[in-house]
Design an enzyme around this catalytic site. Structure first.
Site, PDB file in Angstrom:
ATOM      1  N   GLU A  31       0.871  -1.174   0.000  1.00  0.00           N
ATOM      2  CA  GLU A  31       0.000   0.000   0.000  1.00  0.00           C
ATOM      3  C   GLU A  31       0.905   1.221   0.000  1.00  0.00           C
ATOM      4  OE1 GLU A  31      -2.523   2.579   3.271  1.00  0.00           O
ATOM      5  OE2 GLU A  31      -2.271   0.422   3.606  1.00  0.00           O
ATOM      6  N   ARG A  33       1.637  10.303   0.210  1.00  0.00           N
ATOM      7  CA  ARG A  33       2.332  11.299   1.016  1.00  0.00           C
ATOM      8  C   ARG A  33       3.653  11.601   0.320  1.00  0.00           C
ATOM      9  NH1 ARG A  33       1.960   7.733   6.563  1.00  0.00           N
ATOM     10  NH2 ARG A  33      -0.334   7.549   6.649  1.00  0.00           N
ATOM     11  N   LYS A  68     -10.490  -0.674   7.918  1.00  0.00           N
ATOM     12  CA  LYS A  68      -9.241  -0.383   8.628  1.00  0.00           C
ATOM     13  C   LYS A  68      -9.562   0.273   9.968  1.00  0.00           C
ATOM     14  CE  LYS A  68      -6.597   3.173   7.400  1.00  0.00           C
ATOM     15  NZ  LYS A  68      -5.561   4.005   6.729  1.00  0.00           N
TER      16      LYS A  68
END
Length: 212
Positions: A43, A47, A130
């Site tokens: 994943e 950022r 999540k």
């Protein structure tokens, strides 16, 4: 396929490495290390300026399941789908983002923390979410409470997880996987270090007898 299809390849992995790529040279080390370590999934967090490039480069390999994390808008979704992202992870539960992913045929793991968010996720057809930020709560106590109220929901704790505490979470009946940055972070020491961290994580997962 549904957005939480339990038979999708994504949900066969008990550990989903999170990569915040800070150096271009780390991209190849992450890909090679995860594949060599037997954990071909990553994943990539949106950022920094290398995020989309990393998704594109890793997805082009063809031997790695590549997703995008920290996705917060449909505009970001369009961009990372074009780059080759195969699954989506979000920090929160955004209905527009979930519906966009569903239309694109991509599995999505949205972030939740509260019972209200879990209820909304269930109404959207999700069975995998999540639990974020895990470091800010008593994860096991929360999972125990949610297991009784939401027996069909499965969770991926994220934030604050590492090799030392992974087994505790992986052993919980409501956990389908864990997310952590420590594996991909080893890229600064090269692909071999990433592979070693991936193998160790898999050994922990197997010893914890992760329920499915």
């Amino acid at each position: 396929m549904t957005i939480s299809d339990p038979f999708h390849a994504l949900f066969t992995h008990p550990v989903i490495p999170l990569a915040s790529v800070r150096a271009e040279g780390h991209i190849e080390a992450i890909g090679d290390g995860l594949v060599d370590g037997g954990l071909p999934v990553v994943e990539v967090a949106l950022r920094g300026e290398l995020a989309v490039q990393s998704i594109r480069q890793l997805a082009a390999r063809g031997d790695l399941l590549v997703g995008a994390g920290t996705v917060r808008s449909t505009a970001q979704l369009s961009q990372i789908i074009d780059a080759g992202a195969q699954f989506i992870v979000t920090p929160g539960l955004d209905v527009d983002v979930v519906n966009y992913a569903a239309r694109a045929g991509l599995p999505i793991i949205p972030g939740i923390l509260t019972p209200t968010e879990i209820g909304l996720a269930a109404r959207l057809g999700l069975t995998r979410v999540k639990l974020f930020p895990a470091a800010a709560v008593d994860v096991i106590a929360m999972l125990n409470a949610y297991a009784d109220v939401f027996p069909d929901m499965r969770f991926m704790p994220s934030a604050g997880l590492n090799a030392a505490n992974a087994a505790e979470f992986l052993a919980h009946q409501s956990v389908f996987a864990i997310s952590g940055s420590w594996i991909a972070a080893a890229a600064h020491d090269g692909a071999a270090a990433v592979a070693a961290a991936a193998r160790e994580a898999l050994e922990v997962a197997h010893s914890a007898a992760l329920p499915q």
